[in-house]
Design an enzyme around this catalytic site. Sequence first.
Site, PDB file in Angstrom:
ATOM      1  CG  ASP A  15      -2.027   0.982   1.164  1.00  0.00           C
ATOM      2  OD1 ASP A  15      -2.150   1.671   0.127  1.00  0.00           O
ATOM      3  OD2 ASP A  15      -2.802   1.084   2.133  1.00  0.00           O
ATOM      4  CG  ASP A 108      -3.379   3.869  -3.661  1.00  0.00           C
ATOM      5  OD1 ASP A 108      -4.205   3.021  -4.026  1.00  0.00           O
ATOM      6  OD2 ASP A 108      -3.634   4.744  -2.814  1.00  0.00           O
ATOM      7  CD  GLU A 109      -5.530  -0.910  -1.627  1.00  0.00           C
ATOM      8  OE1 GLU A 109      -5.224  -1.699  -0.707  1.00  0.00           O
ATOM      9  OE2 GLU A 109      -6.539  -0.177  -1.595  1.00  0.00           O
TER      10      GLU A 109
END
Length: 360
Positions: A15, A108-109
């Site tokens: 993350d 983003d993860e």
Amino acid sequence: MSESDKPVRKIIHIDMDAFYASVEQRDNPELKGKPVAVGGGHRGVVAAASYEARKFGIRSAMPSVTAKRRCADLIFVKPRFDVYREVSHQIRAIFADYTDLIEPLSLDEAYLDVTADRLGLGTARATAEKIRRRIREETGLTASAGVSYCKFVAKLASDQNKPDGLCVITPERAQAYIAALPVSRFHGIGPVTARKLEGMGIMTGADLQERSLAELELRFGSSGHWYWRISRGIDDREVCSDRPYKSVSAERTFDEDLTDPDRLASELERIAGYAWARVERADVTGRTVTLKVKFGDFTNITRSKSFPAPIEELSSFTEAGQVLLAALFPVPKGIRLLGLGLHNLIEGEIEPPRQLGLAI
């Protein structure tokens, strides 16, 4: 092969730390160490907040006027989704050096299954440390990682030592780790469900572990089975490298049933802002807007409108939802829940919007 003979999977959840805001701070040294919000603008919402801004309680999907009240020195920055996507692709290229089993959840993860240990690093911890180090060296950004035997626990672990942290939860530690957490931290349990659980005296994972499967299914239906399993660290979901989104949406349950058109329209505008923030994070667009309505007697209806071209701006998304809602007035009974979603999705083809305009 029996269940006990199966090898323990090694799952990493990566993350990125305050991704959008961190990219802006990286590219503009004047923003480093300052409270930054990506998005905002007149009647807009925050798409992302730096950790300096989060200290003031500022978070994504918060109305910009509220954020500014909480921090007078807050700096708003226009989003650059083309840049965020480019950096995200750079990070995914790093992942691909370690495994082919990569399941992105958003820009983003992502989940990574590193059971095979392609580079012979020895442990999933070593792999996560190597990935985090390369992300820092090659992008100038930091990432947090959770390492465990299943997706649920790995995602919990990635949030444990943020920002720029690493947490490893072994199968032997999982139940005790889960027991100590508040249920509001559980992925898949939103604020409304958390309040219902807390109303039953279920405040922590330990409280949830004490409840029977029958009781949870009676109260929450099929979701009760999921809550029972995750409280015990049971999650058999595989990391799927090709995981297409079917829809992106947001919904809200009201404390009281609503009938007033203006109040409902205002609530729908807020819900649209939450949903659109998720659309941007998922890097998708779509052609169909769907309104979900649950009445006070728990009956449900949905209304949809499809368009010939993908919807690329929040204003268009919100307007479509408002048209669908307006067609229901006068409502025959009170409404307890509204939801708005985007369907018929196309991944990775969003053009950067001219302005964020996340109205709320």
